[in-house]
Design a protein around this motif. Structure first.
Motif, PDB file in Angstrom:
ATOM      1  N   ASP A  74       0.801  -1.218   0.000  1.00 23.06           N
ATOM      2  CA  ASP A  74       0.000   0.000   0.000  1.00 23.06           C
ATOM      3  C   ASP A  74       0.843   1.282   0.000  1.00 23.06           C
ATOM      4  N   SER A  75       2.147   1.147   0.172  1.00 23.16           N
ATOM      5  CA  SER A  75       2.990   2.334   0.325  1.00 23.16           C
ATOM      6  C   SER A  75       3.170   3.114  -0.966  1.00 23.16           C
ATOM      7  N   ARG A  76       3.129   2.412  -2.108  1.00 24.25           N
ATOM      8  CA  ARG A  76       3.331   3.014  -3.423  1.00 24.25           C
ATOM      9  C   ARG A  76       4.739   3.590  -3.594  1.00 24.25           C
ATOM     10  N   GLU A  77       5.648   3.190  -2.717  1.00 22.88           N
ATOM     11  CA  GLU A  77       7.050   3.570  -2.870  1.00 22.88           C
ATOM     12  C   GLU A  77       7.657   2.723  -3.984  1.00 22.88           C
ATOM     13  N   GLU A  78       8.229   3.354  -4.970  1.00 19.75           N
ATOM     14  CA  GLU A  78       8.749   2.640  -6.129  1.00 19.75           C
ATOM     15  C   GLU A  78       9.823   1.634  -5.724  1.00 19.75           C
ATOM     16  N   THR A  79      10.752   2.061  -4.874  1.00 19.45           N
ATOM     17  CA  THR A  79      11.842   1.168  -4.498  1.00 19.45           C
ATOM     18  C   THR A  79      11.364  -0.019  -3.668  1.00 19.45           C
ATOM     19  N   LEU A  80      10.227   0.122  -2.960  1.00 19.93           N
ATOM     20  CA  LEU A  80       9.721  -0.964  -2.128  1.00 19.93           C
ATOM     21  C   LEU A  80       8.943  -2.003  -2.931  1.00 19.93           C
ATOM     22  N   LYS A  81       8.728  -1.740  -4.219  1.00 22.44           N
ATOM     23  CA  LYS A  81       8.114  -2.757  -5.073  1.00 22.44           C
ATOM     24  C   LYS A  81       9.039  -3.947  -5.285  1.00 22.44           C
ATOM     25  N   ARG A  82      10.326  -3.753  -4.992  1.00 23.66           N
ATOM     26  CA  ARG A  82      11.306  -4.830  -5.123  1.00 23.66           C
ATOM     27  C   ARG A  82      11.513  -5.557  -3.797  1.00 23.66           C
ATOM     28  N   VAL A  83      10.519  -5.463  -2.905  1.00 20.22           N
ATOM     29  CA  VAL A  83      10.541  -6.195  -1.632  1.00 20.22           C
ATOM     30  C   VAL A  83       9.368  -7.171  -1.640  1.00 20.22           C
ATOM     31  N   PRO A 233      20.952 -17.764  -0.636  1.00 18.20           N
ATOM     32  CA  PRO A 233      20.849 -16.406  -1.184  1.00 18.20           C
ATOM     33  C   PRO A 233      22.245 -15.789  -1.208  1.00 18.20           C
ATOM     34  N   THR A 234      22.438 -14.800  -2.059  1.00 17.34           N
ATOM     35  CA  THR A 234      23.748 -14.144  -2.073  1.00 17.34           C
ATOM     36  C   THR A 234      24.046 -13.543  -0.710  1.00 17.34           C
ATOM     37  N   MET A 235      23.088 -12.816  -0.152  1.00 18.52           N
ATOM     38  CA  MET A 235      23.261 -12.201   1.162  1.00 18.52           C
ATOM     39  C   MET A 235      21.972 -12.334   1.960  1.00 18.52           C
ATOM     40  N   ALA A 236      22.120 -12.245   3.258  1.00 17.47           N
ATOM     41  CA  ALA A 236      20.946 -12.280   4.140  1.00 17.47           C
ATOM     42  C   ALA A 236      21.323 -11.611   5.447  1.00 17.47           C
ATOM     43  N   GLY A 237      20.308 -11.278   6.233  1.00 15.03           N
ATOM     44  CA  GLY A 237      20.623 -10.637   7.496  1.00 15.03           C
ATOM     45  C   GLY A 237      19.403 -10.223   8.275  1.00 15.03           C
ATOM     46  N   VAL A 238      19.643  -9.368   9.252  1.00 16.35           N
ATOM     47  CA  VAL A 238      18.597  -8.801  10.096  1.00 16.35           C
ATOM     48  C   VAL A 238      18.719  -7.279  10.051  1.00 16.35           C
ATOM     49  N   GLY A 239      17.576  -6.600  10.193  1.00 18.99           N
ATOM     50  CA  GLY A 239      17.570  -5.147  10.149  1.00 18.99           C
ATOM     51  C   GLY A 239      16.690  -4.577  11.237  1.00 18.99           C
ATOM     52  N   PHE A 240      17.022  -3.366  11.709  1.00 14.30           N
ATOM     53  CA  PHE A 240      16.315  -2.735  12.820  1.00 14.30           C
ATOM     54  C   PHE A 240      16.105  -1.262  12.515  1.00 14.30           C
ATOM     55  N   SER A 241      14.893  -0.798  12.782  1.00 14.14           N
ATOM     56  CA  SER A 241      14.576   0.603  12.491  1.00 14.14           C
ATOM     57  C   SER A 241      15.200   1.554  13.504  1.00 14.14           C
ATOM     58  N   ARG A 242      15.519   1.054  14.696  1.00 16.66           N
ATOM     59  CA  ARG A 242      16.195   1.860  15.715  1.00 16.66           C
ATOM     60  C   ARG A 242      17.465   1.128  16.149  1.00 16.66           C
ATOM     61  N   TYR A 243      18.468   1.902  16.523  1.00 17.96           N
ATOM     62  CA  TYR A 243      19.762   1.327  16.834  1.00 17.96           C
ATOM     63  C   TYR A 243      20.183   1.774  18.223  1.00 17.96           C
ATOM     64  N   TYR A 244      20.089   0.839  19.182  1.00 19.21           N
ATOM     65  CA  TYR A 244      20.309   1.205  20.575  1.00 19.21           C
ATOM     66  C   TYR A 244      21.702   0.851  21.095  1.00 19.21           C
ATOM     67  N   ARG A 245      22.613   0.461  20.228  1.00 15.04           N
ATOM     68  CA  ARG A 245      23.961   0.145  20.704  1.00 15.04           C
ATOM     69  C   ARG A 245      24.960   0.709  19.703  1.00 15.04           C
ATOM     70  N   ARG A 246      25.088   2.022  19.701  1.00 14.11           N
ATOM     71  CA  ARG A 246      25.922   2.701  18.714  1.00 14.11           C
ATOM     72  C   ARG A 246      27.406   2.598  19.087  1.00 14.11           C
ATOM     73  N   TRP A 247      28.259   2.438  18.087  1.00 14.80           N
ATOM     74  CA  TRP A 247      29.686   2.445  18.363  1.00 14.80           C
ATOM     75  C   TRP A 247      30.297   3.835  18.159  1.00 14.80           C
ATOM     76  N   PHE A 402      18.851 -10.888   0.280  1.00 12.96           N
ATOM     77  CA  PHE A 402      19.023  -9.935  -0.815  1.00 12.96           C
ATOM     78  C   PHE A 402      19.671 -10.648  -1.992  1.00 12.96           C
ATOM     79  N   HIS A 403      19.042 -10.454  -3.175  1.00 13.95           N
ATOM     80  CA  HIS A 403      19.542 -11.045  -4.411  1.00 13.95           C
ATOM     81  C   HIS A 403      19.998  -9.917  -5.333  1.00 13.95           C
ATOM     82  N   PRO A 404      21.281  -9.586  -5.352  1.00 19.08           N
ATOM     83  CA  PRO A 404      21.752  -8.431  -6.132  1.00 19.08           C
ATOM     84  C   PRO A 404      21.467  -8.531  -7.624  1.00 19.08           C
ATOM     85  N   SER A 405      21.584  -9.732  -8.207  1.00 20.63           N
ATOM     86  CA  SER A 405      21.389  -9.861  -9.653  1.00 20.63           C
ATOM     87  C   SER A 405      19.971  -9.514 -10.072  1.00 20.63           C
ATOM     88  N   GLU A 406      18.992  -9.734  -9.170  1.00 18.26           N
ATOM     89  CA  GLU A 406      17.604  -9.364  -9.440  1.00 18.26           C
ATOM     90  C   GLU A 406      17.213  -8.066  -8.738  1.00 18.26           C
TER      91      GLU A 406
END
Length: 612
Positions: A74-83, A233-247, A402-406
């Motif tokens: 529902d976001s209509r964000e162009e870049t998020l269509k690839r999610v 997959p080529t790459m994978a991981g975890v992501g967080f919208s907030r970062y509570y342990r900054r270096w 994440f699949h970089p080739s696609e």
């Protein structure tokens, strides 16, 4: 299976024992938005209703994932269509209850050992509707799949249940008869049901005052593709919208962070090697720019599904890089060659036409070129996490591939992030006249713990000579068990709770349940380095239970490791020669806003006996 007026997702959140957050309990949460998030029903959305089989709830993981995909759509964000998310089937809790009714004396069974509980569940049958849906799913999907738990209580702002239940990978070869593949998946489902009553899950619910749980199931194609004999997959991981342990204070908590690995994302949720990216400044490294330190932190092994072994395995990149190189046109963006020298070594890029690896050199996943060349990826992840943060009304986390080739991101999990003490203010008292024995200047959590009666220290000299690493971990567990009603600080070399004992003591979370603070001490020359494992199952448990954390780097500016204190202060030995127990009064002050943390020893008493 499908949309039906009689189907619902079961009880409302409040009926499940979950209350909607209020600002006083969850600083920064938008209660109205979050209540809307919890009330969202995927059965009301025709894009998702047909993926659900049975009545009841599809559990926290399932509902949160579909909520995320609806908001992305529902976001209509162009870049998020690839999610996107992988082909999946969601089995509601009606099936779990159907199985429970086949067990004559469930209360007595709960008292048995895990293997007895599992055996009882394996003797049951699933509803015919579920068995049929599983077969239809497997008719279409002949790539590897994962069978995941998705319980009601996993749909929570306060409790993650990370690692408490079970997920299983199945090779799911299309050449294997359908009935055989389906039978294996049904066994996996029943094993996950049994885990609801295993001691680790029961103890976790009991510790947090939670009642019984109901289990939903997700069947999901593993994100990836076949590359010769390996699927990943080529790459994978975890992501967080907030970062509570900054270096570094150059990073804001709201900028977001991802923890990225090459290959399967299973390693990103454990205390192994991964690259940490601040989404607004992806070229920054928590370990700095010294080639030796980068090499020490860089991933050299990754996980794949092996066609020959028909299972999930860990492979060494230096042994198979030539086999996978042809499948990755951008491989030099992920990997570099480390060469040692007297000045700390240096990195050279991998040629697109192949390289010769000389003796003493290493192939390491540094993601150096990827960080410079993939601004669109980091922008997309930042927009994705910010969108979920906004739509859930609380911080959000995701697991992804994440699949970089696609140029494609696959989301395999999305849910509210536990809310850290980082949101609260901390007042550090005057320390001038107090005995500071440990001091940190990066990646600290946020909080105060005073008058802690015990400090448990793992001597890095002894641990470095150890070969039976798990004896040390079990020794810590013995101290933890003996300290009923008391608390302690744990100080140890490297990464506490690491799956690789060469990186640190492989203690399990249930062996440090009385711990108030973990201090990881880095000794670069011995190979022990703390690591920013934000988002791993281990650290999620620490945050939820309010266990403070700080890393100390021996010899680093603005860091203190007072080894003379640990050698001269009176202590008792634990069950292992490397474990020392100090009694007295110790306090911890950590301020994540200023990246400042200390442990002070106000009093040390004569040692006690009986720690073995």
């Amino acid at each position: 299976m499908g949309k039906n007026d009689e189907l619902s997702l079961g009880p409302t959140p409040s009926e499940n024992g979950r209350t909607f957050p209020e600002g006083s309990d969850y600083p920064g949460a938008n209660s109205t938005v979050t209540e809307h998030y919890f009330r969202w029903d995927p059965l009301d959305d025709p894009d998702f209703a047909h993926l659900i089989v049975g009545k009841g709830s599809i559990g926290g993981k399932g509902r949160s994932l579909l909520f995320a995909m609806a908001k992305l759509r529902d976001s209509r964000e162009e870049t998020l269509k690839r999610v996107v998310f992988p082909p999946s089937l969601f089995i509601a809790t009606e099936s779990f209850e159907y199985v429970l009714r086949q067990i004559p004396d469930l209360e007595e069974l709960k008292k048995e050992e895990p293997e007895v509980i599992e055996y009882a569940f394996l003797q049951t049958k699933l509803p015919a509707e579920v068995s049929g849906a599983v077969r239809k799913f497997l008719e279409k999907i002949t790539d590897p799949i994962v069978v995941r738990s998705s319980s009601d209580l996993e749909d929570s702002l306060k409790y993650s249940f990370a690692g408490k239940y079970l997920s299983t990978f199945e090779f799911n070869d299309g050449e294997t008869p359908l009935e055989e593949r389906a039978a294996q998946v049904e066994q996996d489902i029943k094993k996950i049901y049994a885990r609801t009553f295993f001691p680790v899950a029961v103890a976790y619910r009991l510790k947090h005052g939670l009642g019984d749980d109901r289990m939903g199931i997700i069947l999901m194609r593993v994100a990836g593709k076949w590359r010769g004999r390996y699927y990943y997959p080529t790459m994978a991981g975890v992501g967080f919208s907030r970062y509570y342990r900054r270096w570094t204070t150059r990073i804001r908590s709201e900028d977001g962070i991802i923890r990225l690995v090459f290959g399967m994302g299973t390693t990103s949720t454990k205390r192994g090697y991964a690259r940490t990216f601040a989404l607004t400044l992806p070229s920054l490294r928590p370990e700095g720019q010294n080639p030796f330190n980068i090499m020490r932190h860089a991933q050299e092994h990754f996980q794949v599904i092996d066609r020959e072994q028909k299972s999930l395995v860990t492979v060494d990149v230096k042994r198979i890089w030539k086999d996978i190189f042809p499948y990755h046109s951008c491989f030099p963006e992920y990997a570099q060659i480390y060469s040692p020298d007297d000045d700390g070594g240096y990195f050279t890029p991998m040629s697109r036409h192949g390289s010769t690896i000389r003796s003493g050199e290493k192939v390491c996943f540094t993601f150096e070129e990827f960080a410079c060349r993939s601004k669109h990826f980091f922008d997309r992840m930042k927009k994705l996490l910010a969108l979920l943060d906004r739509e859930m009304g609380v911080p959000a986390d995701v697991e992804f591939a994440f699949h970089p080739s696609e140029d494609l991101v696959e989301i395999v999990q999305a849910r509210p992030l536990w809310l850290s003490e980082q949101t609260q203010s901390v007042s550090v008292p005057d320390l001038e006249s107090r005995n500071v024995i440990l001091k940190a200047d990066r990646m600290v959590t946020h909080g105060v713990k005073e008058n802690i009666p015990y400090l448990v220290y793992v001597d890095h000299h002894v641990y470095a000579q150890e070969t039976r690493f798990h004896d040390v971990a079990r020794g810590i567990g013995t101290v933890n068990e003996a300290l009923k009603g008391s608390r302690f600080i744990l100080v140890a070399p490297g990464r506490v709770g690491s799956s690789n004992p060469l990186l640190g003591v492989p203690v399990q979370y249930n062996e440090i349940t009385r711990c108030s603070c973990i201090v990881e001490v880095g000794f670069p020359k011995e190979g022990y380095m703390p690591e920013l494992s934000f988002g791993t199952h281990f650290f999620t448990d620490l945050e939820i239970d309010g266990i403070l954390y700080m890393p100390v780097y021996e010899g680093a500016k603005n860091n203190i490791f007072d080894e003379s204190f640990f050698d001269t202060a009176p202590y008792a030995l634990g069950s292992h020669a490397g474990i020392r127990i100090y009694s007295g009064s110790f306090s911890v002050y950590t301020d994540g806003d200023r990246n400042f943390g200390v442990v002070v020893a106000d009093r040390v008493d004569e040692p006690e006996d009986g720690w073995d």
